[in-house]
Design an enzyme around this catalytic site. Structure first.
Site, PDB file in Angstrom:
ATOM      1  N   ASN A   1       0.895  -1.019  -0.006  1.00  0.00           N
ATOM      2  CA  ASN A   1       0.135   0.077  -0.153  1.00  0.00           C
ATOM      3  C   ASN A   1       0.948   1.345  -0.028  1.00  0.00           C
ATOM      4  O   ASN A   1       1.892   1.302  -0.145  1.00  0.00           O
ATOM      5  CB  ASN A   1      -1.097   0.164   1.173  1.00  0.00           C
ATOM      6  CG  ASN A   1      -0.137  -0.177   2.552  1.00  0.00           C
ATOM      7  OD1 ASN A   1       0.479   0.742   2.655  1.00  0.00           O
ATOM      8  ND2 ASN A   1      -0.462  -1.134   3.361  1.00  0.00           N
TER       9      ASN A   1
ATOM     10  N   ASP B   1      -4.747  -6.249   4.823  1.00  0.00           N
ATOM     11  CA  ASP B   1      -5.905  -7.210   5.354  1.00  0.00           C
ATOM     12  C   ASP B   1      -6.080  -8.649   4.774  1.00  0.00           C
ATOM     13  O   ASP B   1      -6.488  -9.687   5.239  1.00  0.00           O
ATOM     14  CB  ASP B   1      -7.096  -6.585   5.315  1.00  0.00           C
ATOM     15  CG  ASP B   1      -7.123  -5.201   5.658  1.00  0.00           C
ATOM     16  OD1 ASP B   1      -6.792  -5.283   7.006  1.00  0.00           O
ATOM     17  OD2 ASP B   1      -7.578  -4.251   5.122  1.00  0.00           O
TER      18      ASP B   1
ATOM     19  N   LYS C   1       8.761 -16.927 -10.831  1.00  0.00           N
ATOM     20  CA  LYS C   1       7.806 -15.622 -11.530  1.00  0.00           C
ATOM     21  C   LYS C   1       6.739 -16.347 -12.342  1.00  0.00           C
ATOM     22  O   LYS C   1       7.051 -16.983 -13.262  1.00  0.00           O
ATOM     23  CB  LYS C   1       8.790 -14.930 -12.206  1.00  0.00           C
ATOM     24  CG  LYS C   1       8.252 -13.779 -12.922  1.00  0.00           C
ATOM     25  CD  LYS C   1       9.128 -12.980 -14.003  1.00  0.00           C
ATOM     26  CE  LYS C   1       8.363 -11.754 -14.612  1.00  0.00           C
ATOM     27  NZ  LYS C   1       9.225 -11.052 -15.653  1.00  0.00           N
TER      28      LYS C   1
ATOM     29  N   PRO D   1      -3.604 -12.342   9.246  1.00  0.00           N
ATOM     30  CA  PRO D   1      -3.903 -12.158  10.623  1.00  0.00           C
ATOM     31  C   PRO D   1      -4.240 -10.682  11.083  1.00  0.00           C
ATOM     32  O   PRO D   1      -3.856  -9.781  10.427  1.00  0.00           O
ATOM     33  CB  PRO D   1      -2.603 -12.426  11.291  1.00  0.00           C
ATOM     34  CG  PRO D   1      -2.002 -13.409  10.476  1.00  0.00           C
ATOM     35  CD  PRO D   1      -2.354 -12.777   8.891  1.00  0.00           C
ATOM     36  N   ASP D   2      -5.144 -10.432  12.114  1.00  0.00           N
ATOM     37  CA  ASP D   2      -5.623  -9.328  12.206  1.00  0.00           C
ATOM     38  C   ASP D   2      -4.991  -8.689  13.630  1.00  0.00           C
ATOM     39  O   ASP D   2      -5.339  -9.211  15.012  1.00  0.00           O
ATOM     40  CB  ASP D   2      -7.213  -9.166  12.827  1.00  0.00           C
ATOM     41  CG  ASP D   2      -7.678  -7.835  12.926  1.00  0.00           C
ATOM     42  OD1 ASP D   2      -6.888  -6.912  13.372  1.00  0.00           O
ATOM     43  OD2 ASP D   2      -8.754  -7.798  12.747  1.00  0.00           O
TER      44      ASP D   2
ATOM     45  N   LEU E   1      -4.214  -5.925  15.358  1.00  0.00           N
ATOM     46  CA  LEU E   1      -4.941  -4.816  16.098  1.00  0.00           C
ATOM     47  C   LEU E   1      -5.941  -5.885  16.932  1.00  0.00           C
ATOM     48  O   LEU E   1      -5.997  -5.445  18.060  1.00  0.00           O
ATOM     49  CB  LEU E   1      -5.351  -3.729  15.611  1.00  0.00           C
ATOM     50  CG  LEU E   1      -5.774  -2.749  16.178  1.00  0.00           C
ATOM     51  CD1 LEU E   1      -4.881  -2.192  17.410  1.00  0.00           C
ATOM     52  CD2 LEU E   1      -6.350  -1.508  15.435  1.00  0.00           C
TER      53      LEU E   1
ATOM     54  N   PHE F   1      -5.052   2.982  14.483  1.00  0.00           N
ATOM     55  CA  PHE F   1      -5.294   4.212  13.383  1.00  0.00           C
ATOM     56  C   PHE F   1      -6.390   3.447  12.661  1.00  0.00           C
ATOM     57  O   PHE F   1      -6.354   2.293  12.028  1.00  0.00           O
ATOM     58  CB  PHE F   1      -4.014   4.480  12.737  1.00  0.00           C
ATOM     59  CG  PHE F   1      -3.156   5.306  13.293  1.00  0.00           C
ATOM     60  CD1 PHE F   1      -2.802   6.470  12.593  1.00  0.00           C
ATOM     61  CD2 PHE F   1      -2.579   5.032  14.490  1.00  0.00           C
ATOM     62  CE1 PHE F   1      -2.157   7.437  13.340  1.00  0.00           C
ATOM     63  CE2 PHE F   1      -1.726   6.029  15.187  1.00  0.00           C
ATOM     64  CZ  PHE F   1      -1.678   7.276  14.305  1.00  0.00           C
TER      65      PHE F   1
ATOM     66  N   LYS G   1     -12.385  -3.960  18.062  1.00  0.00           N
ATOM     67  CA  LYS G   1     -11.201  -4.408  18.269  1.00  0.00           C
ATOM     68  C   LYS G   1     -10.797  -3.990  19.732  1.00  0.00           C
ATOM     69  O   LYS G   1      -9.557  -4.285  20.087  1.00  0.00           O
ATOM     70  CB  LYS G   1     -10.105  -3.702  17.349  1.00  0.00           C
ATOM     71  CG  LYS G   1     -10.659  -4.029  15.909  1.00  0.00           C
ATOM     72  CD  LYS G   1      -9.396  -4.129  14.980  1.00  0.00           C
ATOM     73  CE  LYS G   1     -10.047  -4.559  13.630  1.00  0.00           C
ATOM     74  NZ  LYS G   1      -9.070  -4.462  12.489  1.00  0.00           N
TER      75      LYS G   1
END
Length: 411
Positions: free
Chosen positions: A215, A284, A294, A310-311, A313, A328, A346
């Site tokens: 990202n 996520d 490749k 895996p989450d 937070l 955040f 959470k």
């Protein structure tokens, strides 16, 4: 790092012959790392041209209260809010008298009244003016307000008199500014004895040896938080995805790449942490299959199957016992409602919400605009500031909550 890196300084120049020295002062403050916003009074423009300061500060020069270059903000309020310091050099008898009596009839005096930042004056005038009882009384009044001063020098003055009233040299003023911020930093050792765990940057999820999913996160916000926490005496652990940023001095850095790497590092560091601030932009989803070689381009479309990652937070929220946990929420719509939902789902103590599409608040920018939400339902706004300043405001808010104090509506 330069001594004034990240500091936003509003430099007010009033109309005296010493105004020419303010050009050198602008240059030296900028070279020391500060972002300098120059304001000239109408009389100052008769001694020096705004273009000079524009070239030296690399920014717009403000001369007219009613000129608004950015229609989204009111300039003098925006600058008053963003300033770490308002510095007036030279400060003439006239501007000193206005400030002492709350007169706000131009860009500079309205900004001074509106700011919560420290105000520092470098007076410059004829010796007889400087010693006049009215000026002495006004200076005392400003000192009672908490304003700081860089005393004028003694010697030959432009008017021909000899005595006290000559503007301090630019180097002296810069030294006084650096000393002011150093004093503030020493006074704010309010995180001593605390271990602060910060996550920062993006993660990368491999598709094959040459491709990955990531990202736009730069890590700037997380690194600013780590630097600010260290400056306030904390033991800081920074778990960071790939960035090009230098590691803040004295911070323990744990480099990671994938969400699984970050998960493992966070869970290992969690038990020893007092405060957890998870500013990293973590994937996520991740590819269900990582190809050993490749992937070759075919004739048709490519379907990439993803699994939920895996989450981190959520897991921290479930495992926490003594820790104060901050998340955040970087959103593009319904920012506050999405942030509130994340805060509750959470099990967080606080969440930092920001609209990444807003100018001055996006990923990769040097500034941010955020709203802090707490589990008690409080909401505190932090206007457009450098990410280092936002970091300090966030730490202020965390300490208020640790002390069971309410947050103000604005920080």
């Amino acid at each position: 790092m330069l001594p004034l890196t990240g500091k936003q300084i509003v430099l007010g120049v009033s109309g005296g012959i010493a105004a020419y020295k303010a050009a050198a002062l602008t240059s030296k403050l900028t070279q020391a790392g500060a972002k300098v916003h120059v304001m000239l009074t109408e009389n100052a423009t008769k001694f020096v041209q705004p273009l000079t300061f524009q070239a030296l500060s690399h920014g717009p020069v403000y001369t007219d209260l009613f000129q608004e270059p950015d229609p989204q903000v009111i300039s003098h309020i925006d600058l008053a809010d963003r300033a770490d310091l308002v510095l007036i050099a030279p400060a003439t008898a006239n501007i000193i008298g206005k400030m002492a009596n709350g007169i706000a009839d131009d860009m500079l005096t309205t900004t001074v009244l509106a700011t919560k930042a420290p105000v520092m004056l470098a007076p410059a005038m004829n010796v007889n003016m400087y010693l006049h009882p009215a000026v002495a009384a006004n200076l005392q009044k400003l000192a009672d307000f908490g304003y700081r001063f860089v005393e004028p020098g003694e010697g030959p003055l432009a008017c021909g008199w000899v005595g006290k009233g000559r503007l301090a040299e630019p180097e002296e003023i810069v030294d006084a500014v650096i000393h002011l911020f150093a004093e503030e930093s020493k006074q704010k050792q309010d995180l001593q004895g605390k271990t602060v765990l910060v996550t920062a940057g993006p993660t990368r999820e491999k598709i094959d040896p040459v491709r990955y999913i990531t990202n736009h996160a730069s890590g700037k916000m997380g690194y600013a938080i780590a630097e600010a926490a260290k400056a306030r005496g904390a033991n800081v652990v920074l778990i960071s995805g790939p960035t090009n940023l230098p590691v803040p001095t004295g911070v323990r850095m744990i480099p990671v790449e994938s969400v699984q790497d970050m998960y493992d590092a966070v869970m290992e560091a969690l038990p020893a942490s007092d405060i957890v601030i998870k500013s990293a932009a973590v994937s996520d989803y991740r590819p269900k299959e990582v190809h050993a070689h490749k992937m070759k381009k075919g004739d048709g479309p490519l379907v990439l199957e993803l699994d939920k990652a895996p989450d981190i937070l959520k897991e921290v929220g479930q495992r926490k016992d003594k820790q104060f946990v901050v998340g955040f929420a970087a959103e593009t719509q319904d920012v506050l409602s999405h942030a509130k939902s994340k805060l509750e789902r959470k099990n967080l103590d606080m969440i930092v919400a920001n609209d990444v599409l807003m100018e001055g608040a996006g990923m990769g920018s040097d500034t941010n605009i955020v709203t802090l939400l707490t589990k008690e339902g409080e909401q505190a706004a932090v206007g457009k500031r450098s990410k280092r300043d936002v970091a300090d405001k966030l730490l202020d808010a965390i300490l208020l909550k640790l002390d069971c104090q309410p947050l103000p509506e604005e920080l």
